[in-house]
Scaffold this motif. Structure first.
Motif, short mmCIF file in Angstrom:
data_model
loop_
_atom_site.label_atom_id
_atom_site.label_comp_id
_atom_site.label_asym_id
_atom_site.label_seq_id
_atom_site.Cartn_x
_atom_site.Cartn_y
_atom_site.Cartn_z
N SER A 157 0.85 -1.46 -0.09
CA SER A 157 0.04 -0.08 0.10
C SER A 157 0.90 1.20 0.08
O SER A 157 0.55 2.07 -0.56
CB SER A 157 -1.00 0.11 1.25
N GLN A 164 -13.66 1.99 13.97
CA GLN A 164 -12.05 1.76 13.25
C GLN A 164 -12.25 1.66 12.05
O GLN A 164 -11.39 2.70 11.59
CB GLN A 164 -11.80 0.37 13.72
N MET A 165 -13.44 1.57 11.44
CA MET A 165 -13.25 2.03 9.76
C MET A 165 -13.66 3.32 9.64
O MET A 165 -13.00 3.81 8.76
CB MET A 165 -14.62 1.13 9.03
N ALA A 166 -14.53 3.97 10.50
CA ALA A 166 -14.55 5.39 10.32
C ALA A 166 -13.26 6.11 10.55
O ALA A 166 -13.00 7.15 9.80
CB ALA A 166 -15.50 5.95 11.29
N VAL A 215 -10.12 4.85 10.02
CA VAL A 215 -9.20 4.68 8.80
C VAL A 215 -9.78 5.38 7.85
O VAL A 215 -8.85 6.05 7.00
CB VAL A 215 -9.26 2.93 8.35
N LEU A 216 -11.01 5.78 7.65
CA LEU A 216 -11.52 6.49 6.48
C LEU A 216 -11.11 7.86 6.69
O LEU A 216 -10.73 8.73 5.86
CB LEU A 216 -12.97 6.37 6.22
N ALA A 217 -11.16 8.43 8.01
CA ALA A 217 -10.83 9.61 8.22
C ALA A 217 -9.32 9.96 7.98
O ALA A 217 -8.79 10.94 7.48
CB ALA A 217 -11.02 10.04 9.44
N PHE A 265 -7.39 8.23 5.72
CA PHE A 265 -7.11 8.30 4.23
C PHE A 265 -7.63 9.78 3.66
O PHE A 265 -6.94 10.26 2.90
CB PHE A 265 -8.36 7.23 3.61
N ILE A 266 -8.80 10.27 4.15
CA ILE A 266 -9.27 11.53 3.98
C ILE A 266 -8.40 12.72 4.04
O ILE A 266 -7.92 13.76 3.37
CB ILE A 266 -10.59 11.96 4.19
N TYR A 267 -7.73 12.55 5.34
CA TYR A 267 -6.85 13.42 5.66
C TYR A 267 -5.45 13.44 4.84
O TYR A 267 -4.98 14.43 4.46
CB TYR A 267 -6.38 13.12 7.35
N GLY A 288 -6.20 3.32 -6.88
CA GLY A 288 -7.12 2.21 -6.73
C GLY A 288 -7.34 1.54 -7.61
O GLY A 288 -7.53 0.10 -7.28
#
Length: 160
Positions: free
Chosen positions: A47, A112-114, A116-118, A120-122, A154
Motif C-alpha cells: 500500500s 475503527q473503519m470510520a 481509517v476513512l478519516a 485516508f481523507i486527511y 485504486g
C-alpha cells in the motif's frame, strides 16, 4: 529532530508544514517514518509502494499538466521528488493517530473503519496542500490531481 516538528505542523498548520517539508524535508527520514508507521499498523507494504509509485507521480503529473506550463517529462523530473517527500510525510501524519488507537482494541469495528476513512481523507487533504505548493496551482486543480491519483492507485490495486 525537525521531522517531528513538521509532522506536528501538518496537524495544526498544514500549509506551513508542507512549506517546511519542501524547504527542509529529507527523503530518507520521510521514507523511514512512513515505513515505520505502515509496519506498526501491520498494513501491507504494497500500500505504501502504491502510494509512492502510482499515486504520487500520477497526482504530480496531473497537477503540472493542469497548469499547462511544462511537458510531462519536465513535470515529473521537477515535481516528483518534492511530491514524494510530502506524500510520505503526509502518510505518516495521517496514520500516526491510528497507531496510538491500536492500544484501544475495544473500539467497535464500525468506529475503527470510520477512523481509517478519516485518516485516508486527511492524507488526501494534505496531498492537495502539497501539490498546490509544488505545482503552483489552485486548490481545485490540486484536488482534481489528487482525486485522479487516488483513482489510478485504486485501479492499480484492484489489478493485484
Amino acid at each position: 529532530m525537525k521531522e517531528v516538528k513538521i509532522i506536528g505542523l501538518l496537524y495544526s498548520r498544514p500549509l506551513r508544514g508542507v512549506g517546511l517539508i519542501l524547504d527542509q524535508g529529507n527523503i530518507g527520514w520521510a521514507a523511514l517514518l512512513a515505513i515505520g508507521v505502515t509496519l506498526l499498523l501491520r498494513m501491507p507494504v504494497s500500500s505504501l509502494l502504491l502510494m509512492a509509485l502510482v499515486f504520487t507521480p500520477a497526482a504530480a503529473l496531473t497537477a503540472a499538466k493542469l497548469e499547462g506550463a511544462v511537458s510531462a517529462g519536465v513535470a515529473l523530473e521537477r515535481d516528483f521528488m518534492p511530491a514524494l517527500v510530502c506524500c510520505l510525510m503526509a502518510w505518516t501524519a495521517a496514520l500516526l493517530p491510528l497507531v496510538a488507537l491500536r492500544w484501544f482494541p475495544m473500539l467497535a469495528p464500525a468506529i475503527q473503519m470510520a477512523l481509517v476513512l478519516a485518516a485516508f481523507i486527511y492524507f488526501l487533504g494534505l496531498s492537495v496542500c502539497a501539490l498546490r505548493a509544488i505545482a503552483g496551482t489552485s486548490f481545485p486543480r490540486a484536488a482534481a490531481a489528487v482525486i485522479l491519483g487516488a483513482v489510478l492507485a485504486g485501479a492499480r490495486s484492484e489489478e493485484h
